[in-house]
Design a protein around this motif. Sequence first.
Motif, PDB file in Angstrom:
ATOM      1  N   LEU A   8     -18.118   6.888  34.446  1.00  0.00           N
ATOM      2  CA  LEU A   8     -18.330   8.228  33.890  1.00  0.00           C
ATOM      3  C   LEU A   8     -17.124   8.756  33.120  1.00  0.00           C
ATOM      4  O   LEU A   8     -16.833   9.942  33.123  1.00  0.00           O
ATOM      5  N   THR A   9     -16.420   7.855  32.446  1.00  0.00           N
ATOM      6  CA  THR A   9     -15.318   8.290  31.574  1.00  0.00           C
ATOM      7  C   THR A   9     -15.460   7.592  30.233  1.00  0.00           C
ATOM      8  O   THR A   9     -16.555   7.470  29.733  1.00  0.00           O
ATOM      9  N   SER A  10     -14.400   7.122  29.658  1.00  0.00           N
ATOM     10  CA  SER A  10     -14.298   6.428  28.381  1.00  0.00           C
ATOM     11  C   SER A  10     -14.597   7.340  27.210  1.00  0.00           C
ATOM     12  O   SER A  10     -14.194   8.494  27.200  1.00  0.00           O
ATOM     13  N   GLU A  11     -15.336   6.836  26.212  1.00  0.00           N
ATOM     14  CA  GLU A  11     -15.570   7.602  24.985  1.00  0.00           C
ATOM     15  C   GLU A  11     -16.377   8.879  25.210  1.00  0.00           C
ATOM     16  O   GLU A  11     -16.398   9.758  24.374  1.00  0.00           O
ATOM     17  N   LEU A  12     -17.049   8.960  26.331  1.00  0.00           N
ATOM     18  CA  LEU A  12     -17.849  10.159  26.601  1.00  0.00           C
ATOM     19  C   LEU A  12     -16.983  11.398  26.557  1.00  0.00           C
ATOM     20  O   LEU A  12     -17.414  12.450  26.116  1.00  0.00           O
ATOM     21  N   GLU A  13     -15.744  11.275  26.991  1.00  0.00           N
ATOM     22  CA  GLU A  13     -14.854  12.426  27.011  1.00  0.00           C
ATOM     23  C   GLU A  13     -14.507  12.890  25.599  1.00  0.00           C
ATOM     24  O   GLU A  13     -14.380  14.066  25.343  1.00  0.00           O
ATOM     25  N   VAL A  14     -14.354  11.943  24.696  1.00  0.00           N
ATOM     26  CA  VAL A  14     -13.930  12.273  23.343  1.00  0.00           C
ATOM     27  C   VAL A  14     -15.088  12.818  22.519  1.00  0.00           C
ATOM     28  O   VAL A  14     -14.943  13.802  21.798  1.00  0.00           O
ATOM     29  N   LYS A  15     -16.260  12.209  22.636  1.00  0.00           N
ATOM     30  CA  LYS A  15     -17.376  12.540  21.759  1.00  0.00           C
ATOM     31  C   LYS A  15     -18.157  13.782  22.184  1.00  0.00           C
ATOM     32  O   LYS A  15     -18.832  14.383  21.373  1.00  0.00           O
ATOM     33  N   ASN A  16     -18.108  14.136  23.432  1.00  0.00           N
ATOM     34  CA  ASN A  16     -18.927  15.236  23.918  1.00  0.00           C
ATOM     35  C   ASN A  16     -18.119  16.509  24.080  1.00  0.00           C
ATOM     36  O   ASN A  16     -16.899  16.522  23.984  1.00  0.00           O
ATOM     37  N   SER A  17     -18.803  17.562  24.351  1.00  0.00           N
ATOM     38  CA  SER A  17     -18.174  18.870  24.469  1.00  0.00           C
ATOM     39  C   SER A  17     -17.284  18.943  25.704  1.00  0.00           C
ATOM     40  O   SER A  17     -17.362  18.118  26.609  1.00  0.00           O
ATOM     41  N   ASP A  18     -16.461  19.974  25.724  1.00  0.00           N
ATOM     42  CA  ASP A  18     -15.589  20.203  26.875  1.00  0.00           C
ATOM     43  C   ASP A  18     -16.393  20.444  28.143  1.00  0.00           C
ATOM     44  O   ASP A  18     -16.002  20.015  29.217  1.00  0.00           O
ATOM     45  N   ARG A  19     -17.514  21.134  28.000  1.00  0.00           N
ATOM     46  CA  ARG A  19     -18.345  21.414  29.173  1.00  0.00           C
ATOM     47  C   ARG A  19     -18.873  20.121  29.784  1.00  0.00           C
ATOM     48  O   ARG A  19     -18.839  19.943  30.996  1.00  0.00           O
ATOM     49  N   ARG A  20     -19.326  19.206  28.950  1.00  0.00           N
ATOM     50  CA  ARG A  20     -19.847  17.931  29.446  1.00  0.00           C
ATOM     51  C   ARG A  20     -18.731  17.123  30.109  1.00  0.00           C
ATOM     52  O   ARG A  20     -18.918  16.501  31.144  1.00  0.00           O
ATOM     53  N   ARG A  21     -17.559  17.129  29.498  1.00  0.00           N
ATOM     54  CA  ARG A  21     -16.419  16.421  30.064  1.00  0.00           C
ATOM     55  C   ARG A  21     -16.066  17.004  31.432  1.00  0.00           C
ATOM     56  O   ARG A  21     -15.833  16.259  32.384  1.00  0.00           O
ATOM     57  N   ARG A  22     -16.078  18.316  31.560  1.00  0.00           N
ATOM     58  CA  ARG A  22     -15.798  18.964  32.853  1.00  0.00           C
ATOM     59  C   ARG A  22     -16.854  18.600  33.893  1.00  0.00           C
ATOM     60  O   ARG A  22     -16.537  18.388  35.065  1.00  0.00           O
ATOM     61  N   ASP A  23     -18.112  18.523  33.453  1.00  0.00           N
ATOM     62  CA  ASP A  23     -19.188  18.126  34.376  1.00  0.00           C
ATOM     63  C   ASP A  23     -18.954  16.718  34.912  1.00  0.00           C
ATOM     64  O   ASP A  23     -19.120  16.462  36.108  1.00  0.00           O
ATOM     65  N   LEU A  24     -18.586  15.806  34.022  1.00  0.00           N
ATOM     66  CA  LEU A  24     -18.344  14.421  34.446  1.00  0.00           C
ATOM     67  C   LEU A  24     -17.125  14.322  35.369  1.00  0.00           C
ATOM     68  O   LEU A  24     -17.144  13.579  36.350  1.00  0.00           O
ATOM     69  N   VAL A  25     -16.093  15.081  35.067  1.00  0.00           N
ATOM     70  CA  VAL A  25     -14.910  15.103  35.937  1.00  0.00           C
ATOM     71  C   VAL A  25     -15.286  15.641  37.311  1.00  0.00           C
ATOM     72  O   VAL A  25     -14.872  15.094  38.339  1.00  0.00           O
ATOM     73  N   ARG A  26     -16.106  16.683  37.346  1.00  0.00           N
ATOM     74  CA  ARG A  26     -16.537  17.254  38.631  1.00  0.00           C
ATOM     75  C   ARG A  26     -17.369  16.246  39.421  1.00  0.00           C
ATOM     76  O   ARG A  26     -17.212  16.122  40.640  1.00  0.00           O
ATOM     77  N   ILE A  27     -18.224  15.500  38.745  1.00  0.00           N
ATOM     78  CA  ILE A  27     -19.024  14.476  39.429  1.00  0.00           C
ATOM     79  C   ILE A  27     -18.099  13.401  40.003  1.00  0.00           C
ATOM     80  O   ILE A  27     -18.260  12.988  41.153  1.00  0.00           O
ATOM     81  N   ARG A  28     -17.126  12.971  39.209  1.00  0.00           N
ATOM     82  CA  ARG A  28     -16.160  11.978  39.714  1.00  0.00           C
ATOM     83  C   ARG A  28     -15.397  12.529  40.911  1.00  0.00           C
ATOM     84  O   ARG A  28     -15.201  11.821  41.898  1.00  0.00           O
ATOM     85  N   GLN A  29     -14.966  13.774  40.838  1.00  0.00           N
ATOM     86  CA  GLN A  29     -14.189  14.364  41.937  1.00  0.00           C
ATOM     87  C   GLN A  29     -15.027  14.553  43.190  1.00  0.00           C
ATOM     88  O   GLN A  29     -14.486  14.622  44.286  1.00  0.00           O
ATOM     89  N   THR A  30     -16.319  14.597  43.047  1.00  0.00           N
ATOM     90  CA  THR A  30     -17.197  14.697  44.201  1.00  0.00           C
ATOM     91  C   THR A  30     -17.450  13.341  44.819  1.00  0.00           C
ATOM     92  O   THR A  30     -17.355  13.182  46.046  1.00  0.00           O
ATOM     93  N   TYR A  31     -17.751  12.338  44.004  1.00  0.00           N
ATOM     94  CA  TYR A  31     -18.237  11.073  44.534  1.00  0.00           C
ATOM     95  C   TYR A  31     -17.200   9.962  44.674  1.00  0.00           C
ATOM     96  O   TYR A  31     -17.340   9.115  45.552  1.00  0.00           O
ATOM     97  N   ILE A  32     -16.183   9.929  43.851  1.00  0.00           N
ATOM     98  CA  ILE A  32     -15.167   8.878  43.990  1.00  0.00           C
ATOM     99  C   ILE A  32     -14.480   8.974  45.354  1.00  0.00           C
ATOM    100  O   ILE A  32     -14.410   7.974  46.077  1.00  0.00           O
ATOM    101  N   PRO A  33     -13.974  10.143  45.764  1.00  0.00           N
ATOM    102  CA  PRO A  33     -13.377  10.214  47.102  1.00  0.00           C
ATOM    103  C   PRO A  33     -14.370   9.857  48.209  1.00  0.00           C
ATOM    104  O   PRO A  33     -14.008   9.186  49.186  1.00  0.00           O
ATOM    105  N   GLU A  34     -15.606  10.281  48.054  1.00  0.00           N
ATOM    106  CA  GLU A  34     -16.622   9.982  49.068  1.00  0.00           C
ATOM    107  C   GLU A  34     -16.861   8.477  49.168  1.00  0.00           C
ATOM    108  O   GLU A  34     -16.957   7.922  50.278  1.00  0.00           O
ATOM    109  N   LEU A  35     -16.941   7.793  48.038  1.00  0.00           N
ATOM    110  CA  LEU A  35     -17.125   6.338  48.051  1.00  0.00           C
ATOM    111  C   LEU A  35     -15.932   5.638  48.701  1.00  0.00           C
ATOM    112  O   LEU A  35     -16.108   4.717  49.506  1.00  0.00           O
ATOM    113  N   ILE A  36     -14.744   6.070  48.362  1.00  0.00           N
ATOM    114  CA  ILE A  36     -13.534   5.452  48.912  1.00  0.00           C
ATOM    115  C   ILE A  36     -13.485   5.642  50.420  1.00  0.00           C
ATOM    116  O   ILE A  36     -13.255   4.687  51.175  1.00  0.00           O
TER     117      ILE A  36
END
Length: 181
Positions: A78-106
């Motif tokens: 949920l990173t890579s070019e998506l951060e550059v090409k999409n809006s700030d809101r979408r990038r924040r949404d993806l960061v929030r999803i990562r911050q929710t699930y990456i720690p949980e998976l680990i």
Amino acid sequence: MLPPELGTLQDPEDQATEYMHYRQFFGVWETFARVVECQALEQPQMNKETRVAWLNDYKGLIEQAREDTIKLLTTDWLTSELEVKNSDRRRRDLVRIRQTYIPELIIRLHSILVNSRSRIHENIKHALSLVNIVADSRYRLYDDFSSQDGRRLGDYLGAVRQAVLAGLEGGGSDPFRVLSL
């Protein structure tokens, strides 16, 4: 789950990549559920043959969970070019999803590995090796541990401390001995 036809998306590439990232995540999540189901099947009155079959299944599922999770963690989920090409809101949404699930998976993978150490001795080593992946600056997984809602890095480090102590259970005073076994 999304419809299977979405797996054949080629254009736009961003949407196809994000879809594949979600499929990868749900595959890992399903494997975790299968590990828990298999663990629940263990019975004290199992005969030797049944116990060996169960242990082989259990080992296989844990190994699959470990490999799939590490693959997800070491790719740009949920990173890579998506951060550059999409809006700030979408990038924040993806960061929030990562911050929710990456720690949980680990933390879930770590718990599965540590809790299975009495049956699969090398899993304590795998749990402690996971620390290197979390700390690796190439993956920056430590950034996904939010200090706000949810799991914090301190929670994970507390679990790692317990794993180190569990590694000392076999005797000796060298906390890194378990890594060389």
